[in-house]
Design a protein around this motif. Structure first.
Motif, PDB file in Angstrom:
ATOM      1  N   LYS A  14       0.805  -1.231   0.000  1.00  0.00           N
ATOM      2  CA  LYS A  14       0.000   0.000   0.000  1.00  0.00           C
ATOM      3  C   LYS A  14       0.835   1.277   0.000  1.00  0.00           C
ATOM      4  O   LYS A  14       0.324   2.349  -0.329  1.00  0.00           O
ATOM      5  CB  LYS A  14      -0.941   0.002   1.213  1.00  0.00           C
ATOM      6  N   GLU A  15       2.110   1.203   0.392  1.00  0.00           N
ATOM      7  CA  GLU A  15       2.929   2.415   0.485  1.00  0.00           C
ATOM      8  C   GLU A  15       3.941   2.529  -0.646  1.00  0.00           C
ATOM      9  O   GLU A  15       4.833   3.372  -0.596  1.00  0.00           O
ATOM     10  CB  GLU A  15       3.647   2.448   1.843  1.00  0.00           C
ATOM     11  N   ASN A  16       3.791   1.716  -1.662  1.00  0.00           N
ATOM     12  CA  ASN A  16       4.717   1.773  -2.782  1.00  0.00           C
ATOM     13  C   ASN A  16       4.532   3.084  -3.545  1.00  0.00           C
ATOM     14  O   ASN A  16       3.448   3.380  -4.056  1.00  0.00           O
ATOM     15  CB  ASN A  16       4.480   0.580  -3.714  1.00  0.00           C
ATOM     16  N   LEU A  17       5.591   3.882  -3.644  1.00  0.00           N
ATOM     17  CA  LEU A  17       5.489   5.211  -4.236  1.00  0.00           C
ATOM     18  C   LEU A  17       5.182   5.169  -5.728  1.00  0.00           C
ATOM     19  O   LEU A  17       4.509   6.062  -6.253  1.00  0.00           O
ATOM     20  CB  LEU A  17       6.786   5.991  -3.996  1.00  0.00           C
ATOM     21  N   PHE A  18       5.656   4.150  -6.419  1.00  0.00           N
ATOM     22  CA  PHE A  18       5.340   4.022  -7.839  1.00  0.00           C
ATOM     23  C   PHE A  18       3.837   3.855  -8.035  1.00  0.00           C
ATOM     24  O   PHE A  18       3.230   4.499  -8.895  1.00  0.00           O
ATOM     25  CB  PHE A  18       6.077   2.819  -8.444  1.00  0.00           C
ATOM     26  N   TYR A  19       3.242   2.988  -7.219  1.00  0.00           N
ATOM     27  CA  TYR A  19       1.809   2.743  -7.335  1.00  0.00           C
ATOM     28  C   TYR A  19       1.006   3.975  -6.915  1.00  0.00           C
ATOM     29  O   TYR A  19       0.025   4.357  -7.573  1.00  0.00           O
ATOM     30  CB  TYR A  19       1.393   1.557  -6.459  1.00  0.00           C
ATOM     31  N   LEU A  20       1.423   4.600  -5.821  1.00  0.00           N
ATOM     32  CA  LEU A  20       0.688   5.757  -5.302  1.00  0.00           C
ATOM     33  C   LEU A  20       0.689   6.916  -6.284  1.00  0.00           C
ATOM     34  O   LEU A  20      -0.321   7.618  -6.444  1.00  0.00           O
ATOM     35  CB  LEU A  20       1.293   6.209  -3.968  1.00  0.00           C
ATOM     36  N   ASP A  21       1.808   7.135  -6.947  1.00  0.00           N
ATOM     37  CA  ASP A  21       1.895   8.233  -7.907  1.00  0.00           C
ATOM     38  C   ASP A  21       0.922   8.025  -9.064  1.00  0.00           C
ATOM     39  O   ASP A  21       0.190   8.946  -9.450  1.00  0.00           O
ATOM     40  CB  ASP A  21       3.333   8.336  -8.429  1.00  0.00           C
ATOM     41  N   LEU A  22       0.896   6.817  -9.621  1.00  0.00           N
ATOM     42  CA  LEU A  22      -0.013   6.548 -10.740  1.00  0.00           C
ATOM     43  C   LEU A  22      -1.466   6.568 -10.285  1.00  0.00           C
ATOM     44  O   LEU A  22      -2.342   7.071 -11.016  1.00  0.00           O
ATOM     45  CB  LEU A  22       0.337   5.196 -11.378  1.00  0.00           C
ATOM     46  N   MET A  23      -1.735   6.053  -9.098  1.00  0.00           N
ATOM     47  CA  MET A  23      -3.103   6.056  -8.600  1.00  0.00           C
ATOM     48  C   MET A  23      -3.603   7.491  -8.412  1.00  0.00           C
ATOM     49  O   MET A  23      -4.772   7.808  -8.702  1.00  0.00           O
ATOM     50  CB  MET A  23      -3.203   5.287  -7.288  1.00  0.00           C
ATOM     51  N   THR A  24      -2.720   8.387  -7.949  1.00  0.00           N
ATOM     52  CA  THR A  24      -3.099   9.797  -7.815  1.00  0.00           C
ATOM     53  C   THR A  24      -3.476  10.381  -9.169  1.00  0.00           C
ATOM     54  O   THR A  24      -4.478  11.088  -9.306  1.00  0.00           O
ATOM     55  CB  THR A  24      -1.944  10.603  -7.199  1.00  0.00           C
ATOM     56  N   ASP A  25      -2.668  10.091 -10.176  1.00  0.00           N
ATOM     57  CA  ASP A  25      -2.965  10.590 -11.532  1.00  0.00           C
ATOM     58  C   ASP A  25      -4.317  10.073 -12.020  1.00  0.00           C
ATOM     59  O   ASP A  25      -5.084  10.810 -12.661  1.00  0.00           O
ATOM     60  CB  ASP A  25      -1.869  10.154 -12.501  1.00  0.00           C
ATOM     61  N   ILE A  26      -4.595   8.816 -11.729  1.00  0.00           N
ATOM     62  CA  ILE A  26      -5.880   8.241 -12.157  1.00  0.00           C
ATOM     63  C   ILE A  26      -7.051   8.943 -11.472  1.00  0.00           C
ATOM     64  O   ILE A  26      -8.024   9.331 -12.130  1.00  0.00           O
ATOM     65  CB  ILE A  26      -5.911   6.726 -11.859  1.00  0.00           C
ATOM     66  N   TYR A  27      -6.955   9.122 -10.155  1.00  0.00           N
ATOM     67  CA  TYR A  27      -8.042   9.799  -9.431  1.00  0.00           C
ATOM     68  C   TYR A  27      -8.272  11.214  -9.964  1.00  0.00           C
ATOM     69  O   TYR A  27      -9.418  11.664 -10.114  1.00  0.00           O
ATOM     70  CB  TYR A  27      -7.717   9.859  -7.940  1.00  0.00           C
ATOM     71  N   ILE A  28      -7.198  11.920 -10.256  1.00  0.00           N
ATOM     72  CA  ILE A  28      -7.337  13.287 -10.768  1.00  0.00           C
ATOM     73  C   ILE A  28      -7.997  13.284 -12.144  1.00  0.00           C
ATOM     74  O   ILE A  28      -8.885  14.100 -12.426  1.00  0.00           O
ATOM     75  CB  ILE A  28      -5.957  13.976 -10.819  1.00  0.00           C
ATOM     76  N   LYS A  29      -7.597  12.357 -13.002  1.00  0.00           N
ATOM     77  CA  LYS A  29      -8.207  12.269 -14.331  1.00  0.00           C
ATOM     78  C   LYS A  29      -9.673  11.854 -14.250  1.00  0.00           C
ATOM     79  O   LYS A  29     -10.481  12.205 -15.124  1.00  0.00           O
ATOM     80  CB  LYS A  29      -7.431  11.268 -15.192  1.00  0.00           C
ATOM     81  N   GLN A  30     -10.036  11.121 -13.194  1.00  0.00           N
ATOM     82  CA  GLN A  30     -11.421  10.698 -13.015  1.00  0.00           C
ATOM     83  C   GLN A  30     -12.243  11.736 -12.244  1.00  0.00           C
ATOM     84  O   GLN A  30     -13.372  11.464 -11.838  1.00  0.00           O
ATOM     85  CB  GLN A  30     -11.465   9.360 -12.263  1.00  0.00           C
ATOM     86  N   ASP A  31     -11.644  12.930 -12.057  1.00  0.00           N
ATOM     87  CA  ASP A  31     -12.311  14.006 -11.311  1.00  0.00           C
ATOM     88  C   ASP A  31     -12.663  13.576  -9.891  1.00  0.00           C
ATOM     89  O   ASP A  31     -13.725  13.939  -9.354  1.00  0.00           O
ATOM     90  CB  ASP A  31     -13.575  14.484 -12.042  1.00  0.00           C
ATOM     91  N   ALA A  32     -11.758  12.820  -9.297  1.00  0.00           N
ATOM     92  CA  ALA A  32     -11.952  12.371  -7.916  1.00  0.00           C
ATOM     93  C   ALA A  32     -10.713  12.676  -7.082  1.00  0.00           C
ATOM     94  O   ALA A  32     -10.150  11.779  -6.437  1.00  0.00           O
ATOM     95  CB  ALA A  32     -12.268  10.880  -7.896  1.00  0.00           C
TER      96      ALA A  32
END
Length: 480
Positions: A333-351
């Motif tokens: 859950k704390e992997n920075l590679f995963y967290l960075d991409l997940m943040t980008d996804i949430y932003i693109k999904q307007d969330a």
């Protein structure tokens, strides 16, 4: 192609035109060469070149990759001797296999080099080689040996250095066609420093816990790439021929014995990130990563899954990318590679609120982590909640004064919240980081005009303007 075409030595000689009339009589390791260039001046020159690179070279402004490559570099530097200053490692978006070092502990690698590496030890072997160039002060030692009639101004060197980094053959040709062509037409580089950097680099590699076989392993790749090229070209590029270096580094590496280093997950994630974001098309990358999913190497398999998620993200297939990440993050859950991409996804999904909820507890535990801070600030800005973003970015810049991406995000936050004075002041710092002092001064003048009766703030802005003017004058007059 040789490993270190853009090495510290190569840059110095191609731009400064240093000859090889000293019979390769090198001083003992660690000689300071202070009569040629002091440590303090070396740091100043390195800072100037780094600022120019930011403005003219395709630097990779990726916080995850930056943290990864800096982490590998720091691990090597800890085990190196004669370190005189903090090292800064960075990446340039270029598919060519190359790395280089210059004044003040600055070491750059091309994205193509990481993409071509098969193991983290291969990648680390290149960085260790460049660290050795810096710690042995090869550039300063060559300057010390060269009998020059007059010092060269740093302002006259920067353009040639940047061109040589982008294309060594064009860079050397351009320098030879310059006003200093008379001194530089007969460039003949020494190979001794390269061999020394190979030997010391392997020692650093081993002491840092990597597999010393990574060095000859990477040279094998260069040997394969150089087949069909003339030996004359290799000689003109001033490095030992790859075949020679494979034999030499193999012998050196064997002296340390066998070391079995487990596969690095972060290495395979970094490699997948580079492939997915900087190389080839998303559709081709999907085929590439899909073919790697059956790998028996667990780290490589996860890297392929991550690369597949990036490729789907690039095609705006956000739900599919998120499904892959959800599975990867179940036990990490704390992997920075995963967290960075997940943040980008949430932003693109307007969330963006989902990104904020994901990152906040992790950031509270590690408030100085640049990846978490930059992603959380970006999520707050996307949510139009500018105050917390501004505060955390300003705090980050207190400890990392040259974080270019932090300044860009801070400028965005100020601009979108109609804080015009602060936006101009932040823009000024961005221009200063790319050596555009006249533009930086203009921005501060705009900021000054936004101040009403705050005398202290006006004095502060005037003081910063004077600092930029002095920095520009100092740069133009600096001799080495």
């Amino acid at each position: 192609m040789c490993l270190c075409v853009f090495s510290q030595l190569c840059i110095a000689q191609s731009v400064l035109g240093l000859g090889d009339n000293n019979r390769n009589q090198l001083p003992e390791i660690g000689v300071v060469a202070s009569d040629a260039i002091t440590i303090d001046k070396e740091k100043i020159v390195g800072d100037i070149i780094m600022r120019q690179l930011r403005g003219q070279a395709p630097l990779v402004q990726d916080p995850v990759l930056q943290e990864y490559i800096q982490g590998i570099g720091n691990r090597l530097v800890i085990h190196a001797d004669n370190t005189k200053f903090p090292f800064q490692f960075f990446m340039i978006n270029n598919p060519v296999l190359n790395a280089f070092a210059f004044y003040g502990g600055h070491i750059g690698i091309h994205t193509g080099l990481l993409a071509a590496s098969s193991t983290e030890s291969e990648l680390a072997s290149v960085l260790a080689h460049e660290v050795a160039h810096v710690t042995q002060r090869h550039l300063a030692r060559r300057v010390q040996m060269q009998k020059r009639n007059s010092p060269l101004q740093i302002a006259s060197l920067i353009g040639g250095i940047l061109l040589a980094m982008a294309d060594p053959e064009a860079g050397i040709a351009a320098v030879q066609a310059s006003s200093a062509a008379g001194q530089q037409a007969n460039i003949n580089f020494t190979r001794t420093n390269e061999i020394e950097a190979d030997n010391i680099g392997i020692n650093i590699l081993y002491r840092a816990g990597f597999d010393p076989q990574g060095a000859p392993g990477f040279f094998e790749k260069l040997l394969a790439q150089s087949r069909g090229r003339s030996t004359q070209l290799s000689f003109l590029q001033t490095h030992p021929l790859p075949a020679d270096r494979v034999a030499q580094t193999t012998t050196r590496a064997r002296s340390f014995g066998v070391r079995n280093v487990p596969p690095s997950l972060d290495f395979h994630l970094a490699k997948a990130r580079i492939q997915g974001r900087y190389m080839s098309s998303p559709k081709r990358n999907i085929n590439l990563f899909s073919s790697q999913l059956a790998s028996s190497n667990n780290a490589k398999q996860k890297g392929a899954q991550y690369g597949l998620a990036i490729s789907l993200f690039e095609l705006q297939r956000y739900d599919e990318a998120k499904n892959i990440l959800d599975k990867l993050m179940l036990n990490d859950k704390e992997n920075l590679f995963y967290l960075d991409l997940m943040t980008d996804i949430y932003i693109k999904q307007d969330a963006p609120s989902s990104a904020i909820s994901l990152l906040t507890p992790l950031w509270l535990n590690k408030p100085q982590n640049s990846v978490l801070t930059l992603n959380l600030a970006n999520a707050y800005i996307s949510a139009q909640n500018f105050e917390p973003a501004i505060q955390m970015l300003r705090d980050l810049l207190l400890v990392n004064k040259e974080n270019f991406l932090a300044y860009q995000l801070l400028n965005d936050a100020y601009s979108r919240s109609q804080m015009k004075k602060e936006a101009h002041m932040t823009k000024a710092e961005i221009y200063a980081l790319i050596l555009a002092y006249p533009l930086a001064i203009d921005e501060l003048q705009f900021a000054y005009n936004q101040v009403d009766s705050d005398t202290l703030e006006k004095l502060r802005i005037k003081g910063r303007i004077e600092q930029f003017r002095e920095a520009q004058a100092s740069m133009m007059s600096l001799n080495i």
